[in-house]
Design an enzyme around this catalytic site. Structure first.
Site, PDB file in Angstrom:
ATOM      1  N   ALA A 111       0.851  -1.181   0.000  1.00  0.00           N
ATOM      2  CA  ALA A 111       0.000   0.000   0.000  1.00  0.00           C
ATOM      3  C   ALA A 111       0.893   1.239   0.000  1.00  0.00           C
ATOM      4  O   ALA A 111       2.050   1.178   0.440  1.00  0.00           O
ATOM      5  CB  ALA A 111      -0.900  -0.017   1.225  1.00  0.00           C
TER       6      ALA A 111
ATOM      7  N   GLY B   4       0.693  -4.990   0.973  1.00  0.00           N
ATOM      8  CA  GLY B   4      -0.506  -5.104   0.140  1.00  0.00           C
ATOM      9  C   GLY B   4      -0.228  -5.776  -1.198  1.00  0.00           C
ATOM     10  O   GLY B   4      -1.138  -6.350  -1.806  1.00  0.00           O
TER      11      GLY B   4
ATOM     12  N   GLU C 223      -0.484  -9.341  -0.447  1.00  0.00           N
ATOM     13  CA  GLU C 223      -1.899  -9.623  -0.161  1.00  0.00           C
ATOM     14  C   GLU C 223      -2.722  -9.650  -1.447  1.00  0.00           C
ATOM     15  O   GLU C 223      -3.629 -10.472  -1.604  1.00  0.00           O
ATOM     16  CB  GLU C 223      -2.434  -8.570   0.818  1.00  0.00           C
ATOM     17  CG  GLU C 223      -1.799  -8.724   2.201  1.00  0.00           C
ATOM     18  CD  GLU C 223      -2.036  -7.520   3.110  1.00  0.00           C
ATOM     19  OE1 GLU C 223      -1.867  -6.375   2.641  1.00  0.00           O
ATOM     20  OE2 GLU C 223      -2.388  -7.724   4.285  1.00  0.00           O
TER      21      GLU C 223
ATOM     22  N   GLU D 127       4.878  -4.847   7.222  1.00  0.00           N
ATOM     23  CA  GLU D 127       4.159  -3.725   7.844  1.00  0.00           C
ATOM     24  C   GLU D 127       4.622  -3.431   9.259  1.00  0.00           C
ATOM     25  O   GLU D 127       4.549  -2.303   9.734  1.00  0.00           O
ATOM     26  CB  GLU D 127       2.642  -4.013   7.856  1.00  0.00           C
ATOM     27  CG  GLU D 127       1.969  -3.938   6.495  1.00  0.00           C
ATOM     28  CD  GLU D 127       1.966  -5.255   5.730  1.00  0.00           C
ATOM     29  OE1 GLU D 127       2.763  -6.153   6.071  1.00  0.00           O
ATOM     30  OE2 GLU D 127       1.172  -5.375   4.794  1.00  0.00           O
TER      31      GLU D 127
HETATM   32  N1  CAA Z   1       4.553   3.161  -0.816  1.00  0.00           N
HETATM   33  C1  CAA Z   1       4.954   4.307  -1.379  1.00  0.00           C
HETATM   34  N2  CAA Z   1       6.120   4.437  -2.063  1.00  0.00           N
HETATM   35  C2  CAA Z   1       6.914   3.360  -2.154  1.00  0.00           C
HETATM   36  C3  CAA Z   1       6.564   2.125  -1.569  1.00  0.00           C
HETATM   37  C4  CAA Z   1       5.319   2.055  -0.879  1.00  0.00           C
HETATM   38  N3  CAA Z   1       4.865   0.908  -0.337  1.00  0.00           N
HETATM   39  N4  CAA Z   1       7.566   1.243  -1.822  1.00  0.00           N
HETATM   40  C5  CAA Z   1       8.498   1.892  -2.535  1.00  0.00           C
HETATM   41  N5  CAA Z   1       8.105   3.177  -2.732  1.00  0.00           N
HETATM   42  C6  CAA Z   1       8.822   4.215  -3.453  1.00  0.00           C
HETATM   43  C7  CAA Z   1       9.991   4.730  -2.638  1.00  0.00           C
HETATM   44  O1  CAA Z   1       9.559   5.703  -1.719  1.00  0.00           O
HETATM   45  C8  CAA Z   1      10.876   5.306  -3.728  1.00  0.00           C
HETATM   46  O2  CAA Z   1      10.345   6.558  -4.118  1.00  0.00           O
HETATM   47  P1  CAA Z   1      11.394   7.783  -4.414  1.00  0.00           P
HETATM   48  O3  CAA Z   1      12.191   7.311  -5.590  1.00  0.00           O
HETATM   49  O4  CAA Z   1      10.475   8.916  -4.741  1.00  0.00           O
HETATM   50  O5  CAA Z   1      12.204   7.946  -3.182  1.00  0.00           O
HETATM   51  C9  CAA Z   1      10.650   4.341  -4.896  1.00  0.00           C
HETATM   52  O6  CAA Z   1       9.417   3.665  -4.633  1.00  0.00           O
HETATM   53  C10 CAA Z   1      11.738   3.295  -5.014  1.00  0.00           C
HETATM   54  O7  CAA Z   1      11.865   2.683  -3.749  1.00  0.00           O
HETATM   55  P2  CAA Z   1      13.289   2.468  -3.017  1.00  0.00           P
HETATM   56  O8  CAA Z   1      14.203   3.590  -3.337  1.00  0.00           O
HETATM   57  O9  CAA Z   1      13.018   2.207  -1.576  1.00  0.00           O
HETATM   58  O10 CAA Z   1      13.789   1.147  -3.775  1.00  0.00           O
HETATM   59  P3  CAA Z   1      14.748   0.016  -3.199  1.00  0.00           P
HETATM   60  O11 CAA Z   1      15.038  -0.869  -4.365  1.00  0.00           O
HETATM   61  O12 CAA Z   1      15.870   0.583  -2.436  1.00  0.00           O
HETATM   62  O13 CAA Z   1      13.830  -0.794  -2.139  1.00  0.00           O
HETATM   63  C11 CAA Z   1      11.848  -1.882  -1.363  1.00  0.00           C
HETATM   64  C12 CAA Z   1      12.722  -1.483  -2.569  1.00  0.00           C
HETATM   65  C13 CAA Z   1      12.579  -2.891  -0.488  1.00  0.00           C
HETATM   66  C14 CAA Z   1      10.565  -2.507  -1.917  1.00  0.00           C
HETATM   67  C15 CAA Z   1      11.523  -0.635  -0.523  1.00  0.00           C
HETATM   68  O14 CAA Z   1      11.022   0.359  -1.395  1.00  0.00           O
HETATM   69  C16 CAA Z   1      10.487  -0.846   0.540  1.00  0.00           C
HETATM   70  O15 CAA Z   1      10.806  -1.386   1.591  1.00  0.00           O
HETATM   71  N6  CAA Z   1       9.226  -0.428   0.299  1.00  0.00           N
HETATM   72  C17 CAA Z   1       8.179  -0.484   1.266  1.00  0.00           C
HETATM   73  C18 CAA Z   1       7.650  -1.898   1.464  1.00  0.00           C
HETATM   74  C19 CAA Z   1       6.550  -1.917   2.524  1.00  0.00           C
HETATM   75  O16 CAA Z   1       6.757  -1.576   3.652  1.00  0.00           O
HETATM   76  N7  CAA Z   1       5.307  -2.342   2.139  1.00  0.00           N
HETATM   77  C20 CAA Z   1       4.187  -2.394   3.012  1.00  0.00           C
HETATM   78  C21 CAA Z   1       3.339  -1.158   2.871  1.00  0.00           C
HETATM   79  S1  CAA Z   1       2.024  -1.031   4.064  1.00  0.00           S
HETATM   80  C22 CAA Z   1       0.815  -2.089   3.475  1.00  0.00           C
HETATM   81  O17 CAA Z   1       0.949  -2.665   2.409  1.00  0.00           O
HETATM   82  C23 CAA Z   1      -0.396  -2.213   4.323  1.00  0.00           C
HETATM   83  C24 CAA Z   1      -1.372  -3.248   3.888  1.00  0.00           C
HETATM   84  O18 CAA Z   1      -1.358  -4.366   4.339  1.00  0.00           O
HETATM   85  C25 CAA Z   1      -2.419  -2.947   2.932  1.00  0.00           C
END
Ligand code: CAA
Length: 262
Positions: A69, A113, A116, A136
């Site tokens: 998400a 998400g 999921e 999360e």
């Molecule tokens: N939401 C918003 N933006 C996201 C995102 C997310 N879930 N995941 C990645 N992005 C964005 C980053 O902010 C970044 O944007 P900028 O270039 O503007 O800074 C871009 O995508 C690229 O991401 P990274 O620079 O972090 O890329 P990376 O290769 O170094 O890492 C990753 C990749 C490991 C997937 C890392 O991006 C990450 O950990 N993302 C978040 C994963 C996460 O926590 N997901 C759970 C979300 S909460 C949820 O999903 C709730 C639910 O159950 C419904």
């Protein structure tokens, strides 16, 4: 209908074709916001209602199926913001109402998400670079779209607890061993494999595909004796279809069936 955050396509040569939906927010690694989920829901409903479509494939990019998400969108929300807006149920559950088979073709990250969403599909074909996780807990929240419910059913309580509590990612090989994905293929063959699976599904009779999906899903909702009864009724009902006659006549006559989808 035109979309901004997804791409749609139709593939195949047979009477029934596969509807393909590609999540397309590459800069945010396909992070799932309301606008994207609304578009995904609309595309799914449209394919489900289309008599020429037998199956749907959902995919992302080579780097990410979906990284979860949209954290930036959620960051400032209060409890009432998220509760009142009916976040998750409003547009995430559309996928569960699709009657036709839905395949997730997952490359790269399927996190939060994203994992999921893949689990809401009927089965997952993973590229060998796929990574699954429910991270999360790192954000001070928990999974909100089925991660604590569908993951244990798919991979056992032990592995689900491990993933949900430590936030570690599981690679494609581990996901296949754990039963989360149905097969792992080389990343450059992912779409070919998913389209081939979709094509074989589209070659069958839609009444039996719908019944098969409904019955397998029932296994997760009902006790065994109720599920067995449900299956038997659906099995009996299929003998009222023209396609049962065609399928069995074709087998006996040693020819290919020409299903009429009724
Ligand atoms: N939401 C918003 N933006 C996201 C995102 C997310 N879930 N995941 C990645 N992005 C964005 C980053 O902010 C970044 O944007 P900028 O270039 O503007 O800074 C871009 O995508 C690229 O991401 P990274 O620079 O972090 O890329 P990376 O290769 O170094 O890492 C990753 C990749 C490991 C997937 C890392 O991006 C990450 O950990 N993302 C978040 C994963 C996460 O926590 N997901 C759970 C979300 S909460 C949820 O999903 C709730 C639910 O159950 C419904």
């Amino acid at each position: 209908m035109s979309y901004e955050l997804i791409l749609t396509d139709v593939r195949g040569d047979g009477p029934l074709k596969a509807g393909v939906i590609t999540l397309n927010r590459p800069k945010q690694l396909n992070a799932l916001n309301d606008a994207l989920m609304d578009e995904l829901g609309a595309a799914l409903k449209s394919f489900d209602a289309d008599d020429g479509i037998g199956c749907v494939v959902i995919t992302g990019s080579e780097k990410a199926f979906a990284a979860g998400a949209d954290i930036a969108a959620m960051a400032s929300w209060s409890y009432m913001d998220v509760y009142k807006s009916d976040y998750i149920t409003r547009n995430w559950e559309t996928l569960k109402s699709v009657r036709k088979p839905v395949i997730a073709a997952v490359a790269g990250y399927a996190l939060g998400g994203g994992c999921e969403l893949a689990m809401m599909c009927d089965f997952i074909i993973a590229a060998d670079n796929a990574k699954f996780g429910q991270p999360e807990i790192k954000l001070g929240i928990i999974p909100g779209a089925g991660g604590t419910q569908r993951l244990p059913r798919a991979v056992s309580k032990a592995k689900a607890m491990d993933l949900v509590l430590t936030a570690r990612m599981m690679d494609a090989a581990e996901a296949e061993r754990a039963g989360l994905v149905s097969r792992v293929v080389p990343a450059d063959k992912l779409l070919d494999e998913a389209y081939a699976a979709a094509e074989s599904i589209c070659g069958y009779s839609l009444p039996s595909l719908l019944a098969a999906k409904e019955c397998v899903n029932r296994a997760f909702e009902a006790p065994l004796n109720e599920g067995m009864l449900f299956e038997r009724r659906a099995f009996h009902a299929l003998f009222a279809t023209e396609d049962q006659k065609e399928g069995m006549d074709a087998f006996v006559a040693k020819r290919k069936p020409a299903f009429k989808q009724q």
